[in-house]
Design an enzyme around this catalytic site. Structure first.
Site, PDB file in Angstrom:
ATOM      1  N   LYS A  22       0.725  -1.099   0.124  1.00  0.00           N
ATOM      2  CA  LYS A  22       0.025  -0.006   0.080  1.00  0.00           C
ATOM      3  C   LYS A  22       0.803   1.283   0.029  1.00  0.00           C
ATOM      4  CE  LYS A  22      -1.724   1.332   3.736  1.00  0.00           C
ATOM      5  NZ  LYS A  22      -1.576   2.886   4.663  1.00  0.00           N
ATOM      6  N   ASN A  23       1.932   1.246   1.095  1.00  0.00           N
ATOM      7  CA  ASN A  23       2.556   2.681   1.147  1.00  0.00           C
ATOM      8  C   ASN A  23       3.362   2.793   0.204  1.00  0.00           C
ATOM      9  OD1 ASN A  23       1.074   3.075   3.449  1.00  0.00           O
ATOM     10  ND2 ASN A  23       2.765   2.556   4.943  1.00  0.00           N
ATOM     11  N   ARG A  94      -3.366  10.956   4.368  1.00  0.00           N
ATOM     12  CA  ARG A  94      -2.306  11.850   4.580  1.00  0.00           C
ATOM     13  C   ARG A  94      -1.195  11.663   3.565  1.00  0.00           C
ATOM     14  NH1 ARG A  94      -1.152  14.145   9.507  1.00  0.00           N
ATOM     15  NH2 ARG A  94       1.050  14.345   8.614  1.00  0.00           N
ATOM     16  N   CYS A 118      -3.532  13.431  13.353  1.00  0.00           N
ATOM     17  CA  CYS A 118      -4.087  12.081  13.073  1.00  0.00           C
ATOM     18  C   CYS A 118      -3.783  11.169  14.190  1.00  0.00           C
ATOM     19  CB  CYS A 118      -2.744  11.748  12.068  1.00  0.00           C
ATOM     20  SG  CYS A 118      -2.553   9.946  12.020  1.00  0.00           S
ATOM     21  N   ARG A 123       2.371  14.176  13.696  1.00  0.00           N
ATOM     22  CA  ARG A 123       2.659  13.866  12.281  1.00  0.00           C
ATOM     23  C   ARG A 123       2.615  15.208  11.534  1.00  0.00           C
ATOM     24  NH1 ARG A 123      -0.366   8.784   9.829  1.00  0.00           N
ATOM     25  NH2 ARG A 123       1.870   8.630   8.451  1.00  0.00           N
ATOM     26  N   VAL A 125       4.395  18.112   9.000  1.00  0.00           N
ATOM     27  CA  VAL A 125       4.896  18.095   7.496  1.00  0.00           C
ATOM     28  C   VAL A 125       6.227  19.059   7.399  1.00  0.00           C
ATOM     29  CG1 VAL A 125       3.210  17.094   6.542  1.00  0.00           C
ATOM     30  CG2 VAL A 125       2.933  19.537   6.695  1.00  0.00           C
ATOM     31  N   ASP A 126       6.489  19.761   8.492  1.00  0.00           N
ATOM     32  CA  ASP A 126       7.632  20.802   8.520  1.00  0.00           C
ATOM     33  C   ASP A 126       8.650  20.265   7.670  1.00  0.00           C
ATOM     34  OD1 ASP A 126       8.040  18.937  10.608  1.00  0.00           O
ATOM     35  OD2 ASP A 126       9.225  20.152  11.707  1.00  0.00           O
ATOM     36  N   LEU A 127       9.439  19.099   7.883  1.00  0.00           N
ATOM     37  CA  LEU A 127      10.278  18.627   7.111  1.00  0.00           C
ATOM     38  C   LEU A 127      10.100  18.553   5.669  1.00  0.00           C
ATOM     39  CD1 LEU A 127      11.731  16.129   9.737  1.00  0.00           C
ATOM     40  CD2 LEU A 127      12.244  18.478   9.374  1.00  0.00           C
ATOM     41  N   ASP A 308       4.845   0.264  12.003  1.00  0.00           N
ATOM     42  CA  ASP A 308       3.760  -0.494  11.448  1.00  0.00           C
ATOM     43  C   ASP A 308       3.479  -1.910  11.844  1.00  0.00           C
ATOM     44  OD1 ASP A 308       3.247   1.853  10.391  1.00  0.00           O
ATOM     45  OD2 ASP A 308       3.766   1.357   8.375  1.00  0.00           O
ATOM     46  N   ILE A 330       8.832   6.276  17.059  1.00  0.00           N
ATOM     47  CA  ILE A 330       8.323   6.980  15.870  1.00  0.00           C
ATOM     48  C   ILE A 330       7.327   7.805  16.139  1.00  0.00           C
ATOM     49  CG2 ILE A 330       7.941   6.828  13.276  1.00  0.00           C
ATOM     50  CD1 ILE A 330      10.665   5.407  13.946  1.00  0.00           C
ATOM     51  N   ARG A 400      -8.778  -0.067   4.596  1.00  0.00           N
ATOM     52  CA  ARG A 400      -7.865   0.923   4.123  1.00  0.00           C
ATOM     53  C   ARG A 400      -6.449   0.300   3.564  1.00  0.00           C
ATOM     54  NH1 ARG A 400      -7.160   6.441   7.046  1.00  0.00           N
ATOM     55  NH2 ARG A 400      -5.818   6.800   5.274  1.00  0.00           N
TER      56      ARG A 400
HETATM   57  C1  EPZ Z   1       5.027   6.580   6.492  1.00  0.00           C
HETATM   58  O1  EPZ Z   1       4.432   7.460   7.172  1.00  0.00           O
HETATM   59  C2  EPZ Z   1       3.931   5.486   6.517  1.00  0.00           C
HETATM   60  N1  EPZ Z   1       3.009   6.013   5.809  1.00  0.00           N
HETATM   61  C3  EPZ Z   1       3.332   5.106   7.874  1.00  0.00           C
HETATM   62  O2  EPZ Z   1       2.563   3.911   7.495  1.00  0.00           O
HETATM   63  C4  EPZ Z   1       4.705   4.607   8.756  1.00  0.00           C
HETATM   64  O3  EPZ Z   1       4.025   4.422   9.948  1.00  0.00           O
HETATM   65  C5  EPZ Z   1       5.732   5.869   8.625  1.00  0.00           C
HETATM   66  O4  EPZ Z   1       6.137   6.197   7.392  1.00  0.00           O
HETATM   67  C6  EPZ Z   1       6.835   5.174   9.280  1.00  0.00           C
HETATM   68  O5  EPZ Z   1       7.667   4.158   8.728  1.00  0.00           O
HETATM   69  C7  EPZ Z   1       3.001   6.275   4.110  1.00  0.00           C
HETATM   70  O6  EPZ Z   1       3.772   5.526   3.923  1.00  0.00           O
HETATM   71  C8  EPZ Z   1       1.637   6.423   3.654  1.00  0.00           C
HETATM   72  P1  EPZ Z   1       7.437   9.659   8.829  1.00  0.00           P
HETATM   73  P2  EPZ Z   1       5.162   9.128   7.082  1.00  0.00           P
HETATM   74  O7  EPZ Z   1       7.358  10.982   7.910  1.00  0.00           O
HETATM   75  O8  EPZ Z   1       5.960   9.156   5.832  1.00  0.00           O
HETATM   76  C9  EPZ Z   1       7.761  12.985  11.960  1.00  0.00           C
HETATM   77  C10 EPZ Z   1       0.566   2.900   8.148  1.00  0.00           C
HETATM   78  O9  EPZ Z   1       0.168   2.292   9.234  1.00  0.00           O
HETATM   79  N2  EPZ Z   1       7.719  14.146  11.085  1.00  0.00           N
HETATM   80  O10 EPZ Z   1       8.585   8.772   8.407  1.00  0.00           O
HETATM   81  O11 EPZ Z   1       4.096  10.059   7.662  1.00  0.00           O
HETATM   82  C11 EPZ Z   1       6.439  12.272  12.123  1.00  0.00           C
HETATM   83  O12 EPZ Z   1       5.364  13.001  12.967  1.00  0.00           O
HETATM   84  C12 EPZ Z   1       1.240   4.190   8.035  1.00  0.00           C
HETATM   85  O13 EPZ Z   1       0.488   2.126   6.914  1.00  0.00           O
HETATM   86  C13 EPZ Z   1       7.830  15.440  11.527  1.00  0.00           C
HETATM   87  O14 EPZ Z   1       8.051  15.791  12.514  1.00  0.00           O
HETATM   88  O15 EPZ Z   1       6.152   8.806   8.430  1.00  0.00           O
HETATM   89  C14 EPZ Z   1       6.922  11.052  13.275  1.00  0.00           C
HETATM   90  O16 EPZ Z   1       6.965  11.065  14.221  1.00  0.00           O
HETATM   91  C15 EPZ Z   1       0.906   4.924   9.504  1.00  0.00           C
HETATM   92  N3  EPZ Z   1       7.960  16.293  10.318  1.00  0.00           N
HETATM   93  C16 EPZ Z   1       8.323  10.636  12.314  1.00  0.00           C
HETATM   94  O17 EPZ Z   1       8.717  11.960  11.885  1.00  0.00           O
HETATM   95  C17 EPZ Z   1       7.674  15.949   9.148  1.00  0.00           C
HETATM   96  O18 EPZ Z   1       7.744  16.705   8.227  1.00  0.00           O
HETATM   97  C18 EPZ Z   1       8.436   9.713  11.099  1.00  0.00           C
HETATM   98  O19 EPZ Z   1       7.344   9.968  10.061  1.00  0.00           O
HETATM   99  C19 EPZ Z   1       7.618  14.658   8.812  1.00  0.00           C
HETATM  100  C20 EPZ Z   1       7.602  13.650   9.702  1.00  0.00           C
END
Ligand code: EPZ
Length: 421
Positions: A22-23, A94, A118, A123, A125-127, A308, A330, A400
């Protein structure tokens, strides 16, 4: 709203085919926006999240066709006719935020809703935004939307993430393919999803090296062309179904499963006493009886133990002998399954990001619900070996991310049915 009814039904046996990831598929779909030629994806999972993103891409002018019973998706963004991703779409999914990079790279402009919070954490998106700014996009946050513009195109840059972000790396990677000059992404995600995205982009003509390491280099090109790409197997679905015989007993072969997609998880599952064997078709998981042994787990970016799979592992450890400590590093709120498992008789003490699980002999069925995908599936897994019936409500979370879960588990002997509501 539908529910799923599970009854403890003894050991499982047989084969389960693993669907496309999916992802990974979601991010591959966003890559279609980068080219005016068609991108064809095969091994597409039939999930509601895939349809949701398909609808968003259509709203941007991308033609989306599902072929071969939904297994193949043809995407064609001949012309971007709309540059705005609405709140209603991004709120539902998202991953929609990942249209930002491709849109601004190809169309020079994008207006994408901020996703908001969420169930599993803030979660932010600043980065993602930091990365696009480095690539020269001008950003303006207004009324819940990010307005990004780069009328003269993006410019290669060095982007260093302070910690690993999968979505952020992928937004930067897709955007950088069409930037002028060289982009280096440091502390990049090494997830198989990101590697598969880089592979697909490369077959569309992008120049990428280092995917799968923490430094990815992208030489921007003027345009990308069409391609056909096969989505990798879903490692989270794989790990989830590996927990089924671990919890209920028996032996299951996961068709298409590969150990390297989740080796940290495999190591931990083996440490609990479960046998994992490579086969010609995938992976065989056997639980020949006896009680599992407690293990400690700490989630981490790939190649570490995937967040996950934390909920599913917890469901397994609820009946292991001894005390297991799970450290979720995470997401800040990813133990929503714990109170529900406690309702089934589990002994779990959550303090911040740490859950201490004291194994009990057996769980008891109960009416439960969860507010995210992986938490929901952990309750189904727990129900496979619980005494009596477990009714898991809010099944739309499962739809989903798990394709026909009741059919797949039913085929290996689980007593599981969907109750229409
Ligand atoms: C992806 O989410 C996956 N989703 C998630 O799967 C998965 O849990 C996650 O990666 C970690 O492996 C998809 O690919 C669609 P991150 P993502 O950016 O990209 C923080 C599932 O169940 N962060 O690696 O959103 C964030 O809050 C889902 O299938 C910031 O602070 O995860 C988190 O604490 C849920 N600022 C950490 O980084 C940012 O700009 C890692 O998030 C971005 C992230």
């Amino acid at each position: 709203m539908d529910s799923i009814l599970v009854k403890g039904n003894g050991p499982l046996s047989g084969q389960i085919p693993i669907s496309g990831a999916k992802n990974t598929c979601l991010k591959l779909m966003t890559a279609a926006l980068l080219s005016d030629e068609p991108l064809t994806l095969t091994n597409v999972p039939r999930l509601s999240d895939i349809k949701t993103l398909g609808a968003l891409l259509e709203s941007l002018g991308c033609e989306v066709a599902l072929l071969q019973d939904g297994r193949v998706m043809a995407l064609s963004a001949g012309e971007i006719t709309n540059r705005k991703a609405d709140y209603e779409m991004v709120r539902k999914l998202r991953a929609s935020f990942n249209v930002l990079g491709p849109l601004v790279a190809r169309a020079g402009e994008a207006v994408v809703s901020l996703p908001g919070g969420c169930a599993i954490g803030a979660r932010k998106v600043d980065l993602h935004l930091m990365a696009l700014e480095k690539l020269g996009a001008k950003l303006d946050l207004n009324e819940g939307y990010v307005h990004a513009s780069a009328p003269n195109g993006l410019k290669g840059a060095v982007i260093e993430f302070p910690f690993v972000t999968v979505g952020g790396t992928e937004n930067a990677l897709t955007a950088a393919t069409l930037a002028k000059g060289t982009t280096v992404i440091k502390n990049a995600a090494r997830e198989p999803d990101t590697v598969d995205l880089a592979k697909c982009l490369s077959s569309m003509g992008a120049k990428i090296s280092g995917a799968g390491t923490s430094e990815i280099t992208i030489e921007g090109v003027d345009r990308l062309h069409g391609a056909t790409h096969e989505v990798i197997p879903d490692r989270i679905e794989l790990g989830t179904f590996m927990c089924a015989p671990a919890i209920a007993g028996g032996e299951i072969e996961l068709i298409g499963g590969r150990r390297e997609l989740l080796s940290a998880f495999c190591d931990k599952l083996e440490a609990t006493g479960i046998a994992i064997e490579d086969t010609a078709l995938g992976l065989k998981v056997s639980n020949t009886g006896g009680r599992a042994t407690a293990v400690d787990v700490e989630t981490a970016p790939f190649p570490g133990f995937a967040t996950d799979l934390q909920a599913q592992m917890m469901a397994h450890l609820c009946t292991a002998s001894g005390v297991s400590v799970l450290n979720e590093t995470i997401f800040e709120n990813r133990f929503m399954h714990a109170p529900e498992l406690i309702r089934m008789g589990a002994k779990i003490d959550v303090q911040g990001g740490i859950a201490k699980v004291t194994g009990v002999e057996k769980l008891k069925g109960a009416q439960v619900m969860a507010t995210d995908l992986r938490a929901s599936v952990s309750l189904i897994l727990a129900g496979l070996a619980a005494e009596g019936e477990t009714l898991v409500s809010r099944v739309y979370h499962l739809d989903r991310g798990y394709e026909r879960i009741e059919e797949k588990l039913g085929a290996v002997g689980a007593s599981i049915e969907r109750v229409k509501g």
